[in-house]
Motif scaffolding. Structure first.
Motif, PDB file in Angstrom:
ATOM      1  N   ASP A  46       0.833  -1.196   0.000  1.00  0.00           N
ATOM      2  CA  ASP A  46       0.000   0.000   0.000  1.00  0.00           C
ATOM      3  C   ASP A  46       0.869   1.247   0.000  1.00  0.00           C
ATOM      4  O   ASP A  46       1.996   1.221   0.502  1.00  0.00           O
ATOM      5  N   ASP A  47       0.304   2.319  -0.500  1.00  0.00           N
ATOM      6  CA  ASP A  47       0.958   3.622  -0.394  1.00  0.00           C
ATOM      7  C   ASP A  47       0.768   4.091   1.043  1.00  0.00           C
ATOM      8  O   ASP A  47      -0.355   4.352   1.465  1.00  0.00           O
ATOM      9  N   LEU A  48       1.832   4.164   1.792  1.00  0.00           N
ATOM     10  CA  LEU A  48       1.745   4.568   3.190  1.00  0.00           C
ATOM     11  C   LEU A  48       1.823   6.082   3.357  1.00  0.00           C
ATOM     12  O   LEU A  48       1.881   6.586   4.479  1.00  0.00           O
ATOM     13  N   GLY A  49       1.821   6.785   2.240  1.00  0.00           N
ATOM     14  CA  GLY A  49       1.748   8.243   2.266  1.00  0.00           C
ATOM     15  C   GLY A  49       2.870   8.893   3.047  1.00  0.00           C
ATOM     16  O   GLY A  49       4.007   8.453   3.021  1.00  0.00           O
ATOM     17  N   ASP A  50       2.507   9.941   3.750  1.00  0.00           N
ATOM     18  CA  ASP A  50       3.473  10.725   4.523  1.00  0.00           C
ATOM     19  C   ASP A  50       3.609  10.232   5.963  1.00  0.00           C
ATOM     20  O   ASP A  50       3.989  10.992   6.847  1.00  0.00           O
ATOM     21  N   SER A  51       3.302   8.976   6.196  1.00  0.00           N
ATOM     22  CA  SER A  51       3.324   8.438   7.562  1.00  0.00           C
ATOM     23  C   SER A  51       4.741   8.310   8.116  1.00  0.00           C
ATOM     24  O   SER A  51       4.926   8.165   9.320  1.00  0.00           O
ATOM     25  N   GLY A  52       5.737   8.325   7.234  1.00  0.00           N
ATOM     26  CA  GLY A  52       7.113   8.104   7.674  1.00  0.00           C
ATOM     27  C   GLY A  52       7.460   6.630   7.770  1.00  0.00           C
ATOM     28  O   GLY A  52       8.580   6.268   8.106  1.00  0.00           O
ATOM     29  N   LEU A  53       6.499   5.760   7.490  1.00  0.00           N
ATOM     30  CA  LEU A  53       6.709   4.315   7.547  1.00  0.00           C
ATOM     31  C   LEU A  53       6.973   3.761   6.159  1.00  0.00           C
ATOM     32  O   LEU A  53       6.388   4.208   5.175  1.00  0.00           O
ATOM     33  N   SER A  54       7.838   2.764   6.088  1.00  0.00           N
ATOM     34  CA  SER A  54       8.021   2.043   4.835  1.00  0.00           C
ATOM     35  C   SER A  54       7.426   0.637   4.943  1.00  0.00           C
ATOM     36  O   SER A  54       7.220  -0.032   3.953  1.00  0.00           O
ATOM     37  N   GLY A  55       7.160   0.207   6.167  1.00  0.00           N
ATOM     38  CA  GLY A  55       6.543  -1.087   6.395  1.00  0.00           C
ATOM     39  C   GLY A  55       6.124  -1.211   7.841  1.00  0.00           C
ATOM     40  O   GLY A  55       6.590  -0.451   8.700  1.00  0.00           O
ATOM     41  N   LEU A  56       5.226  -2.162   8.077  1.00  0.00           N
ATOM     42  CA  LEU A  56       4.822  -2.422   9.459  1.00  0.00           C
ATOM     43  C   LEU A  56       4.311  -3.839   9.585  1.00  0.00           C
ATOM     44  O   LEU A  56       3.932  -4.473   8.602  1.00  0.00           O
ATOM     45  N   TRP A  57       4.309  -4.307  10.819  1.00  0.00           N
ATOM     46  CA  TRP A  57       3.816  -5.646  11.142  1.00  0.00           C
ATOM     47  C   TRP A  57       2.867  -5.507  12.311  1.00  0.00           C
ATOM     48  O   TRP A  57       3.182  -4.847  13.306  1.00  0.00           O
ATOM     49  N   ALA A  58       1.710  -6.112  12.178  1.00  0.00           N
ATOM     50  CA  ALA A  58       0.724  -6.099  13.257  1.00  0.00           C
ATOM     51  C   ALA A  58       0.003  -7.442  13.252  1.00  0.00           C
ATOM     52  O   ALA A  58       0.146  -8.236  12.318  1.00  0.00           O
ATOM     53  N   VAL A  59      -0.755  -7.692  14.305  1.00  0.00           N
ATOM     54  CA  VAL A  59      -1.513  -8.934  14.422  1.00  0.00           C
ATOM     55  C   VAL A  59      -2.961  -8.574  14.739  1.00  0.00           C
ATOM     56  O   VAL A  59      -3.228  -7.699  15.562  1.00  0.00           O
ATOM     57  N   THR A  60      -3.896  -9.252  14.077  1.00  0.00           N
ATOM     58  CA  THR A  60      -5.317  -9.026  14.306  1.00  0.00           C
ATOM     59  C   THR A  60      -5.768  -9.765  15.560  1.00  0.00           C
ATOM     60  O   THR A  60      -5.041 -10.596  16.097  1.00  0.00           O
ATOM     61  N   ASP A  90      -7.767 -12.112  15.706  1.00  0.00           N
ATOM     62  CA  ASP A  90      -7.824 -13.557  15.456  1.00  0.00           C
ATOM     63  C   ASP A  90      -6.461 -14.120  15.036  1.00  0.00           C
ATOM     64  O   ASP A  90      -6.368 -15.145  14.376  1.00  0.00           O
ATOM     65  N   ASP A  91      -5.392 -13.429  15.460  1.00  0.00           N
ATOM     66  CA  ASP A  91      -4.003 -13.886  15.308  1.00  0.00           C
ATOM     67  C   ASP A  91      -3.515 -14.033  13.863  1.00  0.00           C
ATOM     68  O   ASP A  91      -2.664 -14.868  13.578  1.00  0.00           O
ATOM     69  N   VAL A  92      -4.019 -13.211  12.976  1.00  0.00           N
ATOM     70  CA  VAL A  92      -3.482 -13.147  11.622  1.00  0.00           C
ATOM     71  C   VAL A  92      -2.406 -12.067  11.613  1.00  0.00           C
ATOM     72  O   VAL A  92      -2.652 -10.934  12.023  1.00  0.00           O
ATOM     73  N   HIS A  93      -1.224 -12.427  11.179  1.00  0.00           N
ATOM     74  CA  HIS A  93      -0.127 -11.464  11.063  1.00  0.00           C
ATOM     75  C   HIS A  93      -0.335 -10.670   9.780  1.00  0.00           C
ATOM     76  O   HIS A  93      -0.581 -11.247   8.718  1.00  0.00           O
ATOM     77  N   VAL A  94      -0.245  -9.360   9.875  1.00  0.00           N
ATOM     78  CA  VAL A  94      -0.426  -8.485   8.725  1.00  0.00           C
ATOM     79  C   VAL A  94       0.883  -7.730   8.506  1.00  0.00           C
ATOM     80  O   VAL A  94       1.379  -7.063   9.414  1.00  0.00           O
ATOM     81  N   VAL A  95       1.437  -7.871   7.315  1.00  0.00           N
ATOM     82  CA  VAL A  95       2.636  -7.131   6.933  1.00  0.00           C
ATOM     83  C   VAL A  95       2.225  -6.188   5.814  1.00  0.00           C
ATOM     84  O   VAL A  95       1.712  -6.625   4.782  1.00  0.00           O
ATOM     85  N   ILE A  96       2.439  -4.893   6.048  1.00  0.00           N
ATOM     86  CA  ILE A  96       2.108  -3.887   5.040  1.00  0.00           C
ATOM     87  C   ILE A  96       3.409  -3.219   4.617  1.00  0.00           C
ATOM     88  O   ILE A  96       4.196  -2.784   5.457  1.00  0.00           O
ATOM     89  N   VAL A  97       3.615  -3.150   3.309  1.00  0.00           N
ATOM     90  CA  VAL A  97       4.846  -2.607   2.736  1.00  0.00           C
ATOM     91  C   VAL A  97       4.481  -1.493   1.768  1.00  0.00           C
ATOM     92  O   VAL A  97       3.541  -1.622   0.985  1.00  0.00           O
ATOM     93  N   THR A  98       5.232  -0.423   1.807  1.00  0.00           N
ATOM     94  CA  THR A  98       4.982   0.720   0.939  1.00  0.00           C
ATOM     95  C   THR A  98       5.134   0.361  -0.529  1.00  0.00           C
ATOM     96  O   THR A  98       5.943  -0.501  -0.887  1.00  0.00           O
ATOM     97  N   THR A  99       4.380   1.044  -1.364  1.00  0.00           N
ATOM     98  CA  THR A  99       4.495   0.858  -2.810  1.00  0.00           C
ATOM     99  C   THR A  99       5.376   1.931  -3.434  1.00  0.00           C
ATOM    100  O   THR A  99       5.565   1.940  -4.648  1.00  0.00           O
ATOM    101  N   THR A 100       5.907   2.821  -2.612  1.00  0.00           N
ATOM    102  CA  THR A 100       6.711   3.922  -3.154  1.00  0.00           C
ATOM    103  C   THR A 100       8.182   3.560  -3.303  1.00  0.00           C
ATOM    104  O   THR A 100       8.994   4.428  -3.605  1.00  0.00           O
ATOM    105  N   ARG A 101       8.528   2.331  -3.123  1.00  0.00           N
ATOM    106  CA  ARG A 101       9.913   1.863  -3.247  1.00  0.00           C
ATOM    107  C   ARG A 101      10.014   0.820  -4.350  1.00  0.00           C
ATOM    108  O   ARG A 101       9.022   0.248  -4.776  1.00  0.00           O
TER     109      ARG A 101
END
Length: 106
Positions: free
Chosen positions: A49-63, A65-76
């Motif tokens: 995803d485009d993480l915009g001006d968040s200052g993040l290039s990626g993140l990891w979180a868990v829902t 129901d224990d699903v790991h979510v990895v989101i990576v910027t599309t600007t790279r």
């Protein structure tokens, strides 16, 4: 982890990826998440995803129901995205604690 453990982990992940030379960097990102999910006995959802001006290039979180979510910027580039995926997976393999997401946030 000690150097020997890291080498064994690296070698095991490479072996488990089971990709041929025609694999794209995007395919490596997806397969790496699949292999890691199998090793952890869970599910990993990979999103770009485009993480915009968040200052993040990626993140990891868990829902909830224990699903790991990895989101990576599309600007790279795809190579940079792979490095970000590897970074987030390293957090998982090192036993770090992820951010938690409500059901509506994933």
């Amino acid at each position: 982890m000690r150097a020997k453990q890291l080498r064994e982990l690296r070698d095991g992940l490479i072996r488990d990826l089971d990709l041929d030379r025609s694999a794209t960097t995007e395919m490596v990102c997806v397969r790496l998440c699949q292999v890691t999910a199998q090793r952890l006995g869970g599910k990993i959802m990979l999103r770009f995803d485009d993480l915009g001006d968040s200052g993040l290039s990626g993140l990891w979180a868990v829902t909830d129901d224990d699903v790991h979510v990895v989101i990576v910027t599309t600007t790279r580039s795809w190579v940079h995205r792979l490095v970000i995926v590897l970074h987030e997976i390293a957090h998982m393999l090192c036993g770090h604690q992820p951010a938690r997401l409500d059901a509506g946030e994933s």
